[in-house]
Scaffold this motif. Structure first.
Motif, PDB file in Angstrom:
ATOM      1  N   GLY A   1     -36.084  22.526 -61.901  1.00 46.18           N
ATOM      2  CA  GLY A   1     -35.257  22.969 -60.791  1.00 46.18           C
ATOM      3  C   GLY A   1     -35.047  21.945 -59.698  1.00 46.18           C
ATOM      4  N   GLN A   2     -35.140  20.648 -60.043  1.00 41.86           N
ATOM      5  CA  GLN A   2     -34.977  19.617 -59.032  1.00 41.86           C
ATOM      6  C   GLN A   2     -33.834  18.673 -59.393  1.00 41.86           C
ATOM      7  N   ASP A   3     -33.420  17.888 -58.413  1.00 38.42           N
ATOM      8  CA  ASP A   3     -32.296  16.971 -58.544  1.00 38.42           C
ATOM      9  C   ASP A   3     -32.830  15.549 -58.561  1.00 38.42           C
ATOM     10  N   ILE A   4     -32.572  14.814 -59.638  1.00 41.62           N
ATOM     11  CA  ILE A   4     -33.125  13.470 -59.766  1.00 41.62           C
ATOM     12  C   ILE A   4     -32.612  12.529 -58.688  1.00 41.62           C
ATOM     13  N   THR A   5     -31.426  12.798 -58.147  1.00 41.15           N
ATOM     14  CA  THR A   5     -30.903  11.928 -57.090  1.00 41.15           C
ATOM     15  C   THR A   5     -31.675  12.081 -55.790  1.00 41.15           C
ATOM     16  N   LYS A   6     -32.529  13.089 -55.724  1.00 41.55           N
ATOM     17  CA  LYS A   6     -33.357  13.315 -54.531  1.00 41.55           C
ATOM     18  C   LYS A   6     -34.813  12.925 -54.783  1.00 41.55           C
ATOM     19  N   SER A   7     -35.042  12.066 -55.766  1.00 36.98           N
ATOM     20  CA  SER A   7     -36.420  11.810 -56.182  1.00 36.98           C
ATOM     21  C   SER A   7     -37.259  11.178 -55.084  1.00 36.98           C
ATOM     22  N   VAL A   8     -36.697  10.252 -54.327  1.00 31.50           N
ATOM     23  CA  VAL A   8     -37.482   9.632 -53.261  1.00 31.50           C
ATOM     24  C   VAL A   8     -37.769  10.643 -52.156  1.00 31.50           C
ATOM     25  N   GLU A   9     -36.761  11.432 -51.766  1.00 30.55           N
ATOM     26  CA  GLU A   9     -36.979  12.457 -50.748  1.00 30.55           C
ATOM     27  C   GLU A   9     -38.018  13.477 -51.207  1.00 30.55           C
ATOM     28  N   LEU A  10     -37.959  13.870 -52.475  1.00 31.21           N
ATOM     29  CA  LEU A  10     -38.965  14.782 -53.018  1.00 31.21           C
ATOM     30  C   LEU A  10     -40.360  14.175 -52.943  1.00 31.21           C
ATOM     31  N   THR A  11     -40.451  12.908 -53.268  1.00 30.22           N
ATOM     32  CA  THR A  11     -41.738  12.221 -53.230  1.00 30.22           C
ATOM     33  C   THR A  11     -42.326  12.252 -51.825  1.00 30.22           C
ATOM     34  N   VAL A  12     -41.532  11.915 -50.835  1.00 26.26           N
ATOM     35  CA  VAL A  12     -42.011  11.851 -49.455  1.00 26.26           C
ATOM     36  C   VAL A  12     -42.424  13.240 -48.963  1.00 26.26           C
ATOM     37  N   GLU A  13     -41.540  14.227 -49.134  1.00 25.34           N
ATOM     38  CA  GLU A  13     -41.841  15.567 -48.615  1.00 25.34           C
ATOM     39  C   GLU A  13     -43.028  16.193 -49.333  1.00 25.34           C
ATOM     40  N   ASN A  14     -43.035  16.101 -50.648  1.00 26.76           N
ATOM     41  CA  ASN A  14     -44.118  16.734 -51.403  1.00 26.76           C
ATOM     42  C   ASN A  14     -45.474  16.096 -51.106  1.00 26.76           C
ATOM     43  N   TYR A  15     -45.486  14.784 -50.926  1.00 27.90           N
ATOM     44  CA  TYR A  15     -46.772  14.159 -50.654  1.00 27.90           C
ATOM     45  C   TYR A  15     -47.258  14.484 -49.245  1.00 27.90           C
ATOM     46  N   GLN A  16     -46.363  14.532 -48.283  1.00 25.97           N
ATOM     47  CA  GLN A  16     -46.779  14.915 -46.939  1.00 25.97           C
ATOM     48  C   GLN A  16     -47.385  16.322 -46.930  1.00 25.97           C
ATOM     49  N   LEU A  17     -46.786  17.229 -47.692  1.00 27.57           N
ATOM     50  CA  LEU A  17     -47.346  18.578 -47.783  1.00 27.57           C
ATOM     51  C   LEU A  17     -48.684  18.561 -48.509  1.00 27.57           C
ATOM     52  N   LEU A  18     -48.790  17.820 -49.588  1.00 25.04           N
ATOM     53  CA  LEU A  18     -50.045  17.743 -50.326  1.00 25.04           C
ATOM     54  C   LEU A  18     -51.184  17.279 -49.426  1.00 25.04           C
ATOM     55  N   ARG A  19     -50.931  16.271 -48.614  1.00 25.06           N
ATOM     56  CA  ARG A  19     -51.970  15.780 -47.715  1.00 25.06           C
ATOM     57  C   ARG A  19     -52.401  16.867 -46.734  1.00 25.06           C
ATOM     58  N   ARG A  20     -51.454  17.600 -46.200  1.00 27.67           N
ATOM     59  CA  ARG A  20     -51.807  18.660 -45.254  1.00 27.67           C
ATOM     60  C   ARG A  20     -52.611  19.766 -45.939  1.00 27.67           C
ATOM     61  N   LEU A  21     -52.248  20.099 -47.161  1.00 26.10           N
ATOM     62  CA  LEU A  21     -52.964  21.154 -47.877  1.00 26.10           C
ATOM     63  C   LEU A  21     -54.424  20.780 -48.105  1.00 26.10           C
ATOM     64  N   TRP A  22     -54.697  19.513 -48.322  1.00 26.60           N
ATOM     65  CA  TRP A  22     -56.071  19.057 -48.496  1.00 26.60           C
ATOM     66  C   TRP A  22     -56.797  18.893 -47.172  1.00 26.60           C
ATOM     67  N   ASP A  23     -56.080  18.436 -46.147  1.00 25.11           N
ATOM     68  CA  ASP A  23     -56.735  18.056 -44.892  1.00 25.11           C
ATOM     69  C   ASP A  23     -56.869  19.210 -43.896  1.00 25.11           C
ATOM     70  N   GLU A  24     -56.032  20.238 -44.018  1.00 18.52           N
ATOM     71  CA  GLU A  24     -56.034  21.336 -43.049  1.00 18.52           C
ATOM     72  C   GLU A  24     -56.394  22.640 -43.757  1.00 18.52           C
ATOM     73  N   ASP A  25     -57.249  23.421 -43.133  1.00 18.82           N
ATOM     74  CA  ASP A  25     -57.653  24.695 -43.729  1.00 18.82           C
ATOM     75  C   ASP A  25     -56.514  25.702 -43.755  1.00 18.82           C
ATOM     76  N   VAL A  26     -55.698  25.719 -42.708  1.00 14.94           N
ATOM     77  CA  VAL A  26     -54.591  26.670 -42.620  1.00 14.94           C
ATOM     78  C   VAL A  26     -53.312  25.888 -42.337  1.00 14.94           C
ATOM     79  N   VAL A  27     -52.312  26.100 -43.184  1.00 17.39           N
ATOM     80  CA  VAL A  27     -51.090  25.302 -43.101  1.00 17.39           C
ATOM     81  C   VAL A  27     -49.889  26.204 -42.835  1.00 17.39           C
ATOM     82  N   ASP A  28     -49.127  25.864 -41.808  1.00 18.34           N
ATOM     83  CA  ASP A  28     -47.790  26.416 -41.580  1.00 18.34           C
ATOM     84  C   ASP A  28     -46.809  25.276 -41.842  1.00 18.34           C
ATOM     85  N   TRP A  29     -45.850  25.522 -42.709  1.00 18.18           N
ATOM     86  CA  TRP A  29     -45.016  24.400 -43.153  1.00 18.18           C
ATOM     87  C   TRP A  29     -43.649  24.905 -43.572  1.00 18.18           C
TER      88      TRP A  29
END
Length: 380
Positions: A123-151
């Motif tokens: 369900g993703q668009d390959i032309t957005k691969s860099v944007e997906l990489t940036v957004e998804n990794y920023q969220l991943l870091r928050r999920l590991w680093d913060e107990d409660v996440v609003d995002w």
């Protein structure tokens, strides 16, 4: 320095017999290879993630969780985990669970993948691969680093008051490598977060990878994580060995010529001349691998691809025996003898990251009373 192997999990006919292993046989072979890697003294086993034939490792953490119970020392990793098409919530929870099962013997390599068809399947668009990489990794870091996440972001449903479970082992997330063979933005992301950068330098000339690694080192220092030389770098490689180099070339040639990843292209001789592929004796593997340090600077992890192109399991295990007995001990000694002062010899591990976290916390506590003692009394 860490040495290990990575697998792409291809199900390829053996060109010398015409037989294709079943998916079950190939999966069992991969786990046998991982266990044997530990037995011969290697440090790391990493599996790729693919969702298309002829590859089978569609669920890396399932395999690595199994291996966590079958090994005691081997570090279990990936090569690659798809940051673009996997849900960051699932990545966060799967690898935290793997941390607990393995006792911290876990890290992972994130990447965009090299199969365009995977994007629409998830369900993703390959032309957005860099944007997906940036957004998804920023969220991943928050999920590991913060107990409660609003995002809230562009590519997945918002999260409100969400806690990923289980929490990272000892409160410390797995170490992350970012794998890339062509994208400068990935080097920038790795540098910004102080993560590792893995250049899987198996296809193109060394000059191409030297530019990417140089960019990562420069930006790593720019963001204040250390000197360029202290940046955490990993490299790939491909080898096939026999005691006699002529025997190695003769035996490996039909596998090379029919390999799904590079067959039907440049000749074996051309490929070995222009890429890290080494087909020959253990001494030749040592000699060529040592040149990586000359080209790319000091680095901390070296992984080899050894079980691809239809090679029989027996042959792969023989390769691991040669690697463990005749190659890795020499490389460990030579790399360390040539390493520049002040450059770490190993990448961060769970134990070292927990120790660093605790040391920083203790230093902050020691500084707090001094700061309080030096403050003026209220009302003065």
């Amino acid at each position: 320095m860490q040495f290990g192997i990575f697998t792409v999990g291809d199900v390829t006919p053996d060109p010398t017999t015409g037989r294709t292993p079943t998916e079950a046989e190939r999966i069992r072979a991969m786990t046998t290879i991982a266990e044997h890697a530990e037995q011969v003294g290697l440090d790391v086993f990493a599996t790729g993630e693919h969702h298309n034939r002829p590859f089978v490792p569609s669920s890396p953490t399932t395999m690595l969780g199994y291996l966590a119970g079958r090994t005691s020392r081997l570090l279990l990793s990936t090569s690659t985990t798809l940051i673009t098409t996997n849900d960051p919530v699932k990545i966060a929870e799967d690898f935290a669970m793997l941390q607990h099962l393995s006792g911290g013997r876990t890290d992972l390599m994130l990447g965009r993948g090299n199969t365009g068809a995977v994007y629409p399947w998830f369900g993703q668009d390959i032309t957005k691969s860099v944007e997906l990489t940036v957004e998804n990794y920023q969220l991943l870091r928050r999920l590991w680093d913060e107990d409660v996440v609003d995002w809230e972001g562009r590519f997945r449903a918002p999260l409100q008051g969400f806690t990923s479970t289980p929490r990272p082992l000892d409160g410390v997330a797995p170490f992350v490598w970012h794998g890339s063979i062509r994208t400068p933005e990935v080097a920038e992301i790795a540098a910004y977060f102080g993560d590792g950068y893995f250049a899987n330098n198996i296809f193109w000339p060394k000059e191409h990878y030297a530019r990417l690694i140089g960019l990562y080192r420069e930006r790593y220092a720019h963001y204040g994580h250390g000197t360029p030389e202290q940046a955490v770098v990993g490299l790939g490689g491909q080898v096939f060995m026999r005691r006699n180099s002529q025997d190695a070339v003769r035996e490996f040639r039909p596998y090379f010529d029919n390999a799904p990843v590079y067959g039907h292209g440049p000749s074996l001789e051309e490929f070995t001349r222009t890429t890290p592929l080494t087909v020959g004796s253990p001494e030749q593997v040592v000699e060529k691998t040592l040149t990586f340090q000359e080209f790319f600077g000091d680095y901390q992890r070296q992984l080899f691809l050894m079980d691809h192109a239809g090679l029989p399991l027996k042959t792969v295990l023989e390769q691991l025996d040669l690697l463990g007995e005749h190659v890795v001990p020499v490389l460990r000694r030579e790399f360390e003898a040539r390493r520049s002062p002040g450059v770490p010899s190993d990448p961060p591990t769970h134990a070292s990251r927990v120790a660093a976290r605790d040391a920083a916390r203790d230093a902050a506590l020691e500084a707090a009373p001094e700061a309080a003692a030096g403050a003026e009394p209220a009302g003065v």
